[in-house]
Design an enzyme around this catalytic site. Sequence first.
Site, PDB file in Angstrom:
ATOM      1  N   GLU A 414      91.324  48.082  61.816  1.00 37.89           N
ATOM      2  CA  GLU A 414      90.661  47.030  60.923  1.00 37.89           C
ATOM      3  C   GLU A 414      89.810  45.867  61.881  1.00 37.89           C
ATOM      4  O   GLU A 414      89.607  44.806  61.251  1.00 37.89           O
ATOM      5  CB  GLU A 414      91.841  46.284  59.920  1.00 37.89           C
ATOM      6  CG  GLU A 414      92.390  47.546  59.244  1.00 37.89           C
ATOM      7  CD  GLU A 414      93.129  47.154  57.891  1.00 37.89           C
ATOM      8  OE1 GLU A 414      92.632  45.750  57.540  1.00 37.89           O
ATOM      9  OE2 GLU A 414      93.880  47.568  57.602  1.00 37.89           O
TER      10      GLU A 414
HETATM   11  C1  LIG Z   1      96.869  53.914  64.824  1.00 40.98           C
HETATM   12  C2  LIG Z   1      95.209  53.618  63.946  1.00 40.98           C
HETATM   13  C3  LIG Z   1      95.212  53.558  62.902  1.00 40.98           C
HETATM   14  C4  LIG Z   1      94.119  53.621  62.245  1.00 40.98           C
HETATM   15  N1  LIG Z   1      93.820  53.770  60.846  1.00 40.98           N
HETATM   16  C5  LIG Z   1      92.409  53.608  60.192  1.00 40.98           C
HETATM   17  C6  LIG Z   1      92.447  53.914  58.725  1.00 40.98           C
HETATM   18  O1  LIG Z   1      93.381  54.005  58.209  1.00 40.98           O
HETATM   19  N2  LIG Z   1      91.226  53.956  58.440  1.00 40.98           N
HETATM   20  C7  LIG Z   1      90.206  53.830  59.159  1.00 40.98           C
HETATM   21  O2  LIG Z   1      89.004  54.097  58.704  1.00 40.98           O
HETATM   22  N3  LIG Z   1      90.060  53.677  60.626  1.00 40.98           N
HETATM   23  C8  LIG Z   1      91.520  53.433  61.262  1.00 40.98           C
HETATM   24  N4  LIG Z   1      91.417  53.406  62.384  1.00 40.98           N
HETATM   25  C9  LIG Z   1      90.518  53.047  63.212  1.00 40.98           C
HETATM   26  C10 LIG Z   1      90.389  51.637  63.668  1.00 40.98           C
HETATM   27  O3  LIG Z   1      89.826  50.948  62.443  1.00 40.98           O
HETATM   28  C11 LIG Z   1      89.144  51.543  64.801  1.00 40.98           C
HETATM   29  O4  LIG Z   1      90.140  52.181  65.834  1.00 40.98           O
HETATM   30  C12 LIG Z   1      88.646  50.367  65.167  1.00 40.98           C
HETATM   31  O5  LIG Z   1      87.706  49.952  64.232  1.00 40.98           O
HETATM   32  C13 LIG Z   1      87.879  50.253  66.606  1.00 40.98           C
HETATM   33  O6  LIG Z   1      87.139  51.294  66.735  1.00 40.98           O
HETATM   34  P1  LIG Z   1      87.255  52.182  67.839  1.00 40.98           P
HETATM   35  O7  LIG Z   1      88.724  52.323  68.442  1.00 40.98           O
HETATM   36  O8  LIG Z   1      86.321  53.510  68.118  1.00 40.98           O
HETATM   37  O9  LIG Z   1      86.651  51.098  69.220  1.00 40.98           O
HETATM   38  P2  LIG Z   1      85.404  51.171  69.914  1.00 40.98           P
HETATM   39  O10 LIG Z   1      84.428  51.034  69.001  1.00 40.98           O
HETATM   40  O11 LIG Z   1      85.272  52.477  70.733  1.00 40.98           O
HETATM   41  O12 LIG Z   1      85.536  49.886  70.990  1.00 40.98           O
HETATM   42  C14 LIG Z   1      86.476  50.022  71.823  1.00 40.98           C
HETATM   43  C15 LIG Z   1      86.646  48.593  72.080  1.00 40.98           C
HETATM   44  O13 LIG Z   1      85.322  48.168  72.850  1.00 40.98           O
HETATM   45  C16 LIG Z   1      85.130  46.756  72.641  1.00 40.98           C
HETATM   46  N5  LIG Z   1      83.851  46.636  71.555  1.00 40.98           N
HETATM   47  C17 LIG Z   1      83.267  47.464  70.693  1.00 40.98           C
HETATM   48  N6  LIG Z   1      82.085  46.818  70.212  1.00 40.98           N
HETATM   49  C18 LIG Z   1      81.986  45.599  70.613  1.00 40.98           C
HETATM   50  C19 LIG Z   1      81.115  44.706  70.670  1.00 40.98           C
HETATM   51  N7  LIG Z   1      79.918  44.542  69.559  1.00 40.98           N
HETATM   52  N8  LIG Z   1      81.070  43.395  71.231  1.00 40.98           N
HETATM   53  C20 LIG Z   1      82.352  43.244  72.137  1.00 40.98           C
HETATM   54  N9  LIG Z   1      83.159  44.361  72.522  1.00 40.98           N
HETATM   55  C21 LIG Z   1      83.211  45.320  71.780  1.00 40.98           C
HETATM   56  C22 LIG Z   1      86.480  46.295  71.947  1.00 40.98           C
HETATM   57  O14 LIG Z   1      87.203  45.611  72.702  1.00 40.98           O
HETATM   58  C23 LIG Z   1      86.984  47.471  71.291  1.00 40.98           C
HETATM   59  O15 LIG Z   1      88.328  47.245  71.208  1.00 40.98           O
HETATM   60  C24 LIG Z   1      92.885  53.218  63.119  1.00 40.98           C
HETATM   61  C25 LIG Z   1      93.135  53.317  64.424  1.00 40.98           C
HETATM   62  C26 LIG Z   1      94.315  53.473  64.937  1.00 40.98           C
HETATM   63  C27 LIG Z   1      94.182  53.410  66.401  1.00 40.98           C
END
Ligand SMILES: Cc1cc2nc3c(=O)[nH]c(=O)nc-3n(C[C@H](O)[C@H](O)[C@H](O)COP(=O)(O)OP(=O)(O)OC[C@H]3O[C@@H](n4cnc5c(N)ncnc54)[C@H](O)[C@@H]3O)c2cc1C
Length: 591
Positions: A414
């Site tokens: 989230e």
């Molecule tokens: C167990 C689990 C359940 C989930 N459930 C749902 C769900 O029900 N519905 C849904 O839609 N999504 C769901 N998600 C997705 C979740 O919301 C995303 O994982 C989250 O929004 C982060 O996106 P990402 O993992 O692609 O990280 P990325 O966008 O790849 O980012 C990785 C890291 O890079 C850094 N980063 C990224 N952008 C920036 C920035 N602009 N500035 C500084 N640092 C940055 C942060 O540290 C971040 O943690 C779930 C994820 C997990 C792991």
Amino acid sequence: MSSALTDVQKKQIQQVEELLFSGPEKEGFVKDLFFGKFRSESIIPFPELPEANRLRGQQMVDQTKTFCREQIDPVDIDVNARIPDSVVKGLGDLGVLGMTIQPQYGGQGFSQTNYCRVMEIIGGHCASTAVFVNAHHSIGLRGLELFGTEEQKREWMKPLAGGDKLAAFALTEPLAGSDAANVRTRAEPTEDGKGFRITGEKRWITNGGIADVITLMARTPDEAEPDGKITAFLVTPDMPGFKVIEARMEKCGIRGTATGRMEFHDMYVPRENILGPMGKGLRVALTVLDYGRTTFGACCTGAAKFCLERMVYRANHRRQFTKTLGEFQLVQDKIAQAAADIYAMESATYHTAALIDSGADDYMVETAMLKVFASDQLWRITNDCLQIWGGKGFFTDQPFERMMRDARLNQIGEGANDVLRCFIAAVGIRHVGRDMEAITRNPLTVYKMLRTRPKIPIKHEHMRFHARNLGKQIAKFSWAVEVALIKHREAVIDQQYIQARLGDVATELYMSSCVYSRLTALLVNGTIPEPDKQRDLTTGMLYLRSAHMRNQRRLEELKTNLDDESVEVAAAWLADSFDENWVLKGDDSDV
Ligand SMILES: Cc1cc2nc3c(=O)[nH]c(=O)nc-3n(C[C@H](O)[C@H](O)[C@H](O)COP(=O)(O)OP(=O)(O)OC[C@H]3O[C@@H](n4cnc5c(N)ncnc54)[C@H](O)[C@@H]3O)c2cc1C
């Protein structure tokens, strides 16, 4: 303001503005902090539920406690990576799965505050179950509740609110994680105009592979926008073209939840299934996430309280060097800090929930602050708890390693915490930036801002010292915001070191304001008997003083820091490509 921005940056700003700030600009307690104001009527007195409402909520809390104790086995759920059907059914029968939905749509009609009280219990017992409920109720069916038409609610809500059917919320895709606006799933209108054909992929969706109704974000064509705009749809897994690739992905924590990957190939969705206005799907998503983040606060509070009790137990019983662990100052420090931070988590959870219940227009910054603060503190507290349990805490017959694995998700899901930190600062700074020209044109205004500090109402003599500290710090903070704007102007959006510090200061000012308000209530009309009252007072005051010290340091670091050196060292490391083969196990299509 002058502009030294690239075209890409301008476009980014325009998108964010459109997304977050369309409609009349709304004020709020937190946004006013950036201006150096303390809008006391929004925070004092500390919100309390009306008695009948509180008692009805208490009944639900008691029933949930009993259900958790008797029916939910968190170890079994973790080991078998599955929440038993009996738990889902039981939660549905209890009314938890539709707690805040109005009775005419099959729900219980509870407030967000009472829902948070229940989520605190579930979060303190089993994180998998808490995230399951969050995915179904806090975000899964929330879009329907908030944006559904009367007809849609009548058609879809009842079985969801009763728990007979499950809901999910699907925003994330391989190329749209933190950058949620980059959704690639497309919904093309059919020639007869009666519906859409959806093609794309969603991943990591909690309940995604087992839900009966999914709120799905897809890109629809738009005259003004060549790449289209995002629209929310209600979809069901029986729609031809809907395919579950994986219903239960193996993962580190909250293993009982079913985290799914789905694909859609030309999936027909009738026009009636559009949720909210066309092209406003991201607004639907962000509003829904406000609710999810508030329950994250409640669940983290519950889990942290569990850890605190176990820390105390171990510290009182385990002896080393002829003393109990609790006699050592470094153990005491962990316990005191956990208690102080939990007091703040709890205060902010219930203040934020009450804000939603009050019908306020805007709470997106408050909910983001709560989520970041609560998830960061829970991570530290589970770590400290395991430390106090030492080697014993490392083994799987104790709950702590599981709790650590479970807690980690809260900092990612989230909205990743770092992204939210920058978001918090960006919203506040923008609020001030609008008035920037007027402020800098008139030197008297600047002088006045430097000289004035907000008045914090003092309702009890014991709070005088804290009121002065808080007032002084809000003034210093708002000045730091001005300085950042004067120095960097619009390019402040690229200054994440600054944003993170300002975001964190603002967050702890909000937490402190909630704690200040709650302590005031405790002193003025608190009904908690001694010695608990005294313990609550000293605990809350420890939070206020330690938050103040942390903020002093952050404000100082805005002036004296190693940011340039850090940028330089990171650049040197980022220039190295290393051996890429090690990482390419599995899917690499998301880069
Ligand atoms: C167990 C689990 C359940 C989930 N459930 C749902 C769900 O029900 N519905 C849904 O839609 N999504 C769901 N998600 C997705 C979740 O919301 C995303 O994982 C989250 O929004 C982060 O996106 P990402 O993992 O692609 O990280 P990325 O966008 O790849 O980012 C990785 C890291 O890079 C850094 N980063 C990224 N952008 C920036 C920035 N602009 N500035 C500084 N640092 C940055 C942060 O540290 C971040 O943690 C779930 C994820 C997990 C792991």
